[in-house]
Design a protein around this motif. Structure first.
Motif, mmCIF file in Angstrom:
data_model
loop_
_atom_site.group_PDB
_atom_site.id
_atom_site.type_symbol
_atom_site.label_atom_id
_atom_site.label_comp_id
_atom_site.label_asym_id
_atom_site.label_seq_id
_atom_site.Cartn_x
_atom_site.Cartn_y
_atom_site.Cartn_z
ATOM 1 N N ILE A 45 0.858 -1.195 0.000
ATOM 2 C CA ILE A 45 0.000 0.000 0.000
ATOM 3 C C ILE A 45 0.887 1.235 0.000
ATOM 4 N N PRO A 46 0.728 2.118 -0.973
ATOM 5 C CA PRO A 46 1.593 3.306 -1.022
ATOM 6 C C PRO A 46 1.301 4.270 0.129
ATOM 7 N N ILE A 47 2.350 4.947 0.584
ATOM 8 C CA ILE A 47 2.216 5.930 1.655
ATOM 9 C C ILE A 47 1.840 7.267 1.038
ATOM 10 N N SER A 48 0.762 7.854 1.511
ATOM 11 C CA SER A 48 0.274 9.100 0.933
ATOM 12 C C SER A 48 1.197 10.262 1.293
ATOM 13 N N THR A 49 1.018 11.357 0.581
ATOM 14 C CA THR A 49 1.818 12.554 0.838
ATOM 15 C C THR A 49 1.531 13.122 2.216
ATOM 16 N N GLN A 50 0.268 13.023 2.659
ATOM 17 C CA GLN A 50 -0.090 13.535 3.981
ATOM 18 C C GLN A 50 0.651 12.790 5.086
ATOM 19 N N TRP A 51 0.754 11.460 4.960
ATOM 20 C CA TRP A 51 1.469 10.683 5.962
ATOM 21 C C TRP A 51 2.957 11.031 5.956
ATOM 22 N N LYS A 52 3.537 11.220 4.782
ATOM 23 C CA LYS A 52 4.952 11.578 4.702
ATOM 24 C C LYS A 52 5.202 12.946 5.331
ATOM 25 N N TRP A 53 4.299 13.897 5.058
ATOM 26 C CA TRP A 53 4.442 15.227 5.661
ATOM 27 C C TRP A 53 4.299 15.157 7.177
ATOM 28 N N LEU A 54 3.311 14.377 7.659
ATOM 29 C CA LEU A 54 3.110 14.214 9.097
ATOM 30 C C LEU A 54 4.323 13.552 9.744
ATOM 31 N N TYR A 55 4.904 12.587 9.050
ATOM 32 C CA TYR A 55 6.065 11.874 9.569
ATOM 33 C C TYR A 55 7.260 12.809 9.719
ATOM 34 N N ARG A 56 7.547 13.604 8.676
ATOM 35 C CA ARG A 56 8.757 14.419 8.668
ATOM 36 C C ARG A 56 8.599 15.728 9.440
ATOM 37 N N LYS A 57 7.421 16.335 9.395
ATOM 38 C CA LYS A 57 7.232 17.676 9.954
ATOM 39 C C LYS A 57 6.665 17.690 11.364
ATOM 40 N N VAL A 58 5.976 16.630 11.769
ATOM 41 C CA VAL A 58 5.298 16.644 13.075
ATOM 42 C C VAL A 58 5.832 15.546 13.984
ATOM 43 N N LEU A 59 5.746 14.295 13.538
ATOM 44 C CA LEU A 59 6.068 13.175 14.415
ATOM 45 C C LEU A 59 7.548 13.132 14.779
#
Length: 204
Positions: free
Chosen positions: A99-113
């Motif tokens: 399942i591909p990782i969406s852009t929102q999850w990547k942004w949340l991963y790098r910028k928030v989490l």
């Protein structure tokens, strides 16, 4: 509390405070252990037992509510939230890698989490230790350029669902730990000040 505080501290306050912080250790358990949900449910049962014991020792009244009972009720709520967050982490961690990782999850991963949980700092230190062990026999120490390149690998460009699940575990550990610490400290302060306020009302 005024005459025989040692009994209440050792038999009531200390178990309540220690059990309250046990909920956080669910985020330290690895997913592969398969004990995360069972652990948090056990902590919830322990909090329920403590709430029952405290309620039995406090006289039943609708005028005043025991601070310990309120504290335990909120700790149970925090435990339920930790249980739901753990289930969410398990779902994300075990998601199909196809399942591909969406852009929102990547942004949340790098910028928030990652920034909020200091994950990049922990990852860079772990990578430094691994590379230092491997290169000690040949190089001895790393140059500044190599160190910078290692630090830049704290957040990899190629992330997986398991990476997101691991960071979520660490993020929830930091956030829930802060909430429980602040709430427990406030409850202890309320216990100490509430006794004097109650005595002032009695004297009047």
């Amino acid at each position: 509390m005024e005459r025989k505080s040692s009994y209440y501290v050792t038999s009531v306050l200390l178990p309540i405070v220690l059990t309250s912080f046990l909920s956080l250790f669910v985020f330290l358990l690895p997913v592969e252990s398969g004990e995360k949900v069972g652990f948090i449910l056990t902590v919830l049962l322990a909090l329920e037992v403590l709430l029952t014991l405290v309620s039995d020792q406090v006289p039943s009244t609708s005028i005043n509510t025991s601070i310990l009972s309120v504290h335990l009720a909120f700790m149970i709520c925090f435990g339920v939230v930790c249980c739901l967050l753990t289930v969410m982490v398990l779902i994300i961690y075990e998601r199909d890698p196809a399942i591909p990782i969406s852009t929102q999850w990547k942004w949340l991963y790098r910028k928030v989490l990652v920034p909020s949980s200091c994950w990049s700092l922990c990852s860079s230190r772990a990578n430094k230790r691994k590379i230092n062990v491997k290169s000690n026999r040949h190089v001895g120490t790393l140059s500044d350029g190599d160190t910078d390149s290692i630090e830049g690998k704290g957040v990899s460009n190629d992330i997986s669902w398991r990476d997101i699940g691991a960071v979520l575990d660490h993020f929830f550990l930091v956030s829930m730990g802060t909430l429980i610490t602040v709430f427990t400290t406030g409850s202890l302060i309320a216990l100490t000040t509430g006794t004097s306020d109650f005595q002032g009302h009695v004297h009047h």
